[in-house]
Write a protein that holds these residues in place. Sequence first.
Motif, PDB file in Angstrom:
ATOM      1  N   PHE A 190       0.842  -1.188   0.000  1.00 17.74           N
ATOM      2  CA  PHE A 190       0.000   0.000   0.000  1.00 17.74           C
ATOM      3  C   PHE A 190       0.882   1.245   0.000  1.00 17.74           C
ATOM      4  N   PRO A 191       0.813   2.075  -1.038  1.00 13.52           N
ATOM      5  CA  PRO A 191       1.661   3.274  -1.102  1.00 13.52           C
ATOM      6  C   PRO A 191       1.166   4.372  -0.168  1.00 13.52           C
ATOM      7  N   SER A 192       1.987   4.740   0.796  1.00 11.66           N
ATOM      8  CA  SER A 192       1.623   5.791   1.750  1.00 11.66           C
ATOM      9  C   SER A 192       2.405   7.062   1.444  1.00 11.66           C
ATOM     10  N   GLU A 212       5.759   8.007   3.306  1.00  8.35           N
ATOM     11  CA  GLU A 212       6.707   8.047   2.182  1.00  8.35           C
ATOM     12  C   GLU A 212       7.360   6.691   1.954  1.00  8.35           C
ATOM     13  N   ARG A 213       6.534   5.651   2.031  1.00 11.28           N
ATOM     14  CA  ARG A 213       6.995   4.296   1.740  1.00 11.28           C
ATOM     15  C   ARG A 213       5.778   3.416   1.477  1.00 11.28           C
ATOM     16  N   ASP A 214       6.022   2.242   0.930  1.00  9.36           N
ATOM     17  CA  ASP A 214       4.960   1.267   0.774  1.00  9.36           C
ATOM     18  C   ASP A 214       4.788   0.520   2.099  1.00  9.36           C
ATOM     19  N   ILE A 215       3.554   0.404   2.534  1.00  2.98           N
ATOM     20  CA  ILE A 215       3.239  -0.366   3.728  1.00  2.98           C
ATOM     21  C   ILE A 215       2.699  -1.720   3.276  1.00  2.98           C
ATOM     22  N   GLN A 250      -5.938   8.529   7.774  1.00  3.64           N
ATOM     23  CA  GLN A 250      -6.169   9.301   6.556  1.00  3.64           C
ATOM     24  C   GLN A 250      -5.904   8.537   5.265  1.00  3.64           C
ATOM     25  N   GLU A 251      -5.228   7.393   5.357  1.00  2.85           N
ATOM     26  CA  GLU A 251      -4.924   6.640   4.131  1.00  2.85           C
ATOM     27  C   GLU A 251      -5.445   5.202   4.185  1.00  2.85           C
ATOM     28  N   ILE A 252      -5.027   4.448   5.203  1.00  3.24           N
ATOM     29  CA  ILE A 252      -5.365   3.019   5.250  1.00  3.24           C
ATOM     30  C   ILE A 252      -6.852   2.810   5.487  1.00  3.24           C
ATOM     31  N   LEU A 253      -7.414   3.497   6.485  1.00  8.62           N
ATOM     32  CA  LEU A 253      -8.836   3.337   6.769  1.00  8.62           C
ATOM     33  C   LEU A 253      -9.713   3.698   5.570  1.00  8.62           C
TER      34      LEU A 253
END
Length: 248
Positions: free
Chosen positions: A14-16, A20-23, A105-108
């Motif tokens: 998952f690009p965060s 500033e990295r892929d999770i 703000q991103e994953i959820l």
Amino acid sequence: MTEFQAGSVNEINFPSKILERDIKLSIYLPKDYTALFKYKVVFCFDGKDFYSFGQIHRTYEKLRANNEVERAIFVGFNYESVDKRRAEFHPQGERTPLTVKAMAQEILPYIDQQFPTYKVGNGRLLLGDSLAASVALITALTYPRVFSQVGMLSPQHDDVITTLVQRCQFTDILTVWHTVGLEEADFALPTTGKRADFLTPNRALNQLLATQEMTYYYQEFDGGHRWKSWKPLLADTLTYFLSDNISF
């Protein structure tokens, strides 16, 4: 669009932008998954450990087969390395605020977009062990109306968490499950080998949280700071949050 397999742990990068990295996220859809129903979401910091060592998805399926828990999907947040885990999960980690922000703000939003979820705070559960438990609590204290349920296995507790608890204006809507082992008064940290005492700080955290207007459960178990001790607790943890029929 990513295809997710029910009954399997699906790993995605998952690009965060925030971190500033892929999770690497590990997403588990139950065997009986269907988009016709809504699901609660269980977010696991140290996700790979919850699957590999805790077997949380297997525990859930056994409970689900006995109709003891509600429908839920699991999302594991996997750390990159021990050092990066400390930077992103520790209460004093320089990147921990970014982890918290990325979750909200991103994953959820991504999970809510991909799956039929309950888009309310009590439809989301944050779980973690040790430092991962700390960042789970910090996330809930930062976004209590977004994530209002937290399960903590032997969290790291310090003044940062104390301050966040005292500053949170919505602790009354939180539900917190908190456990620590009686063998954690003096043990060797698995990552560094240094001696540590988690029992004393967790008892202090218990005294602090017990004064808050929240739904709060605290337990000291016979065991130590390891998955061999934590794994047997997961069935009760999931039942506590995913069932209305059990009282503790």
